[in-house]
Design an enzyme around this catalytic site. Structure first.
Site, mmCIF file in Angstrom:
data_model
loop_
_atom_site.group_PDB
_atom_site.id
_atom_site.type_symbol
_atom_site.label_atom_id
_atom_site.label_comp_id
_atom_site.label_asym_id
_atom_site.label_seq_id
_atom_site.Cartn_x
_atom_site.Cartn_y
_atom_site.Cartn_z
ATOM 1 N N GLU A 68 6.236 4.492 5.796
ATOM 2 C CA GLU A 68 4.974 3.756 5.915
ATOM 3 C C GLU A 68 3.962 4.661 6.617
ATOM 4 O O GLU A 68 4.295 5.314 7.589
ATOM 5 C CB GLU A 68 5.208 2.461 6.700
ATOM 6 C CG GLU A 68 3.967 1.696 7.112
ATOM 7 C CD GLU A 68 3.030 1.342 5.955
ATOM 8 O OE1 GLU A 68 3.491 0.818 4.930
ATOM 9 O OE2 GLU A 68 1.825 1.646 6.079
ATOM 10 N N ASP A 117 -0.346 0.422 -3.247
ATOM 11 C CA ASP A 117 -1.808 0.349 -3.272
ATOM 12 C C ASP A 117 -2.321 0.772 -4.650
ATOM 13 O O ASP A 117 -1.891 1.802 -5.191
ATOM 14 C CB ASP A 117 -2.402 1.277 -2.199
ATOM 15 C CG ASP A 117 -2.114 0.768 -0.786
ATOM 16 O OD1 ASP A 117 -1.640 -0.370 -0.651
ATOM 17 O OD2 ASP A 117 -2.358 1.520 0.176
ATOM 18 N N LYS A 121 -10.161 3.203 -8.360
ATOM 19 C CA LYS A 121 -11.111 4.179 -8.936
ATOM 20 C C LYS A 121 -10.358 5.270 -9.694
ATOM 21 O O LYS A 121 -9.364 5.814 -9.177
ATOM 22 C CB LYS A 121 -11.949 4.810 -7.825
ATOM 23 C CG LYS A 121 -12.896 3.820 -7.180
ATOM 24 C CD LYS A 121 -13.774 4.466 -6.140
ATOM 25 C CE LYS A 121 -14.693 3.402 -5.563
ATOM 26 N NZ LYS A 121 -15.070 3.646 -4.194
ATOM 27 N N THR A 192 9.626 -9.135 -1.430
ATOM 28 C CA THR A 192 8.869 -8.449 -0.384
ATOM 29 C C THR A 192 7.838 -9.449 0.188
ATOM 30 O O THR A 192 7.634 -10.539 -0.370
ATOM 31 C CB THR A 192 8.112 -7.224 -0.953
ATOM 32 O OG1 THR A 192 6.929 -7.667 -1.619
ATOM 33 C CG2 THR A 192 8.983 -6.431 -1.905
ATOM 34 N N GLU A 193 7.154 -9.031 1.262
ATOM 35 C CA GLU A 193 6.134 -9.915 1.838
ATOM 36 C C GLU A 193 5.022 -10.200 0.819
ATOM 37 O O GLU A 193 4.601 -11.332 0.628
ATOM 38 C CB GLU A 193 5.550 -9.270 3.109
ATOM 39 C CG GLU A 193 6.355 -9.611 4.333
ATOM 40 C CD GLU A 193 6.661 -8.410 5.224
ATOM 41 O OE1 GLU A 193 6.457 -7.264 4.795
ATOM 42 O OE2 GLU A 193 7.131 -8.643 6.348
ATOM 43 N N TYR A 194 4.563 -9.139 0.152
ATOM 44 C CA TYR A 194 3.489 -9.322 -0.834
ATOM 45 C C TYR A 194 3.979 -10.138 -2.028
ATOM 46 O O TYR A 194 3.227 -10.917 -2.590
ATOM 47 C CB TYR A 194 2.966 -7.952 -1.297
ATOM 48 C CG TYR A 194 1.828 -7.451 -0.438
ATOM 49 C CD1 TYR A 194 2.022 -7.180 0.906
ATOM 50 C CD2 TYR A 194 0.555 -7.271 -0.967
ATOM 51 C CE1 TYR A 194 0.985 -6.730 1.702
ATOM 52 C CE2 TYR A 194 -0.492 -6.822 -0.174
ATOM 53 C CZ TYR A 194 -0.269 -6.550 1.158
ATOM 54 O OH TYR A 194 -1.302 -6.115 1.951
HETATM 55 C C1 LIG Z 1 0.127 -3.530 -0.421
HETATM 56 S S1 LIG Z 1 1.202 -3.020 0.861
HETATM 57 C C2 LIG Z 1 2.792 -3.604 0.308
HETATM 58 C C3 LIG Z 1 3.800 -3.689 1.413
HETATM 59 C C4 LIG Z 1 5.230 -4.035 0.998
HETATM 60 N N1 LIG Z 1 5.794 -2.984 0.157
HETATM 61 C C5 LIG Z 1 5.297 -5.367 0.293
HETATM 62 O O1 LIG Z 1 5.535 -5.383 -0.930
HETATM 63 O O2 LIG Z 1 5.149 -6.408 0.951
HETATM 64 C C6 LIG Z 1 1.323 -1.262 0.566
HETATM 65 C C7 LIG Z 1 1.829 -0.511 1.763
HETATM 66 O O3 LIG Z 1 2.081 0.823 1.377
HETATM 67 C C8 LIG Z 1 1.579 1.702 2.370
HETATM 68 N N2 LIG Z 1 1.252 2.964 1.683
HETATM 69 C C9 LIG Z 1 0.357 3.105 0.698
HETATM 70 N N3 LIG Z 1 0.284 4.382 0.292
HETATM 71 C C10 LIG Z 1 1.157 5.071 1.064
HETATM 72 C C11 LIG Z 1 1.527 6.441 1.146
HETATM 73 N N4 LIG Z 1 0.946 7.351 0.355
HETATM 74 N N5 LIG Z 1 2.459 6.804 2.033
HETATM 75 C C12 LIG Z 1 3.024 5.870 2.847
HETATM 76 N N6 LIG Z 1 2.715 4.563 2.828
HETATM 77 C C13 LIG Z 1 1.794 4.154 1.952
HETATM 78 C C14 LIG Z 1 0.376 0.974 2.916
HETATM 79 O O4 LIG Z 1 0.018 1.435 4.216
HETATM 80 C C15 LIG Z 1 0.859 -0.474 2.920
HETATM 81 O O5 LIG Z 1 1.515 -0.813 4.117
#
Ligand SMILES: C[S@@+](CC[C@H](N)C(=O)[O-])C[C@H]1O[C@@H](n2cnc3c(N)ncnc32)[C@H](O)[C@@H]1O
Length: 212
Positions: A68, A117, A121, A192-194
């Protein structure tokens, strides 16, 4: 993920026993130094850790590492670990763009990407964790028969990922656009949480399993 900066979170990353410091030092040596010979599964973008910690509790024979990039998010997982410690999961606070500095050839058996994420864009497409550029990174450390498992409710990101897989020279092993109603792929699914949040809103969850 909505991010609230938590005072002291960055400092906690440097001292918490569940956070691996200088993970590059273990490249090529994860099995003997960290995983006790167990297969290594990783989750990139683990958020607050609900998914990876549930898997770790259910599969003590597997070693899990959650990655993370934000300290304030990872801190939530560390707080859960303090309440209910597990001896087969650890965390790395890093941006996955440098992940090939951390894992070497054949060191990882499975990669989980959950609700990554979307980077909507076009000019940011290379930052998506399912871009062909990221599959090239995974190629450098995933075992020959290893797999990437990706879940999202974002149809645009899922369609983009379906295109990227063959461009990267990989193949789709299994795929569904509605995981929770898929009799073959849903059994054993860990939310997952999301996933809990967006499926409660009625969004279908998409999932693909990808291999080389
Ligand atoms: C939308 S959240 C989803 C969290 C979790 N996986 C869930 O499904 O509940 C995406 C997470 O991925 C992390 N994240 C995104 N890009 C990342 C990267 N390049 N390296 C590490 N973490 C990343 C973000 O900080 C965020 O906490």
């Amino acid at each position: 993920m909505r991010l609230r900066n938590i005072p002291g979170a960055s400092e906690e990353m440097l001292v918490n026993p569940f956070v691996i410091q200088n993970p590059e030092q273990y490249k090529g040596h994860w099995s003997e130094h960290i995983c006790n010979g167990k297969p290594l599964y990783i989750e990139i973008g683990m958020g607050k850790g609900q998914f990876i910690m549930a898997l770790a509790a259910a599969h003590p024979d597997i070693f899990y590492i959650g990655i993370e990039r934000y300290s304030s998010v990872l801190l939530r997982a560390l707080q859960k670990m303090e309440q209910q410690p597990l001896d087969n999961v650890l965390f790395i606070r890093m941006d996955a763009s440098t992940i090939t500095d951390v894992f070497g050839t054949d060191e990882v058996e499975r990669i989980y990407l959950n609700f990554s994420d979307p980077w909507p864009k076009d000019r940011h497409a290379k930052r998506r964790l399912t871009s062909k550029e990221y599959f090239q990174r995974y190629d450098a450390f995933l075992k020959e028969n290893g797999q990437v498992e990706f879940k999202t409710d974002n149809r645009d990101l899922f369609d983009f990922s379906l295109e990227q897989v063959p461009l990267a020279g990989w193949r789709i092993e299994a795929c569904t656009f509605d995981l929770h109603h898929d009799a073959e792929m849903n059994p054993g699914n860990v939310m997952t949480e999301y996933e809990e949040k967006f499926s409660a809103l009625g969004n279908p969850i998409h999932k693909m399993i990808v291999k080389r």
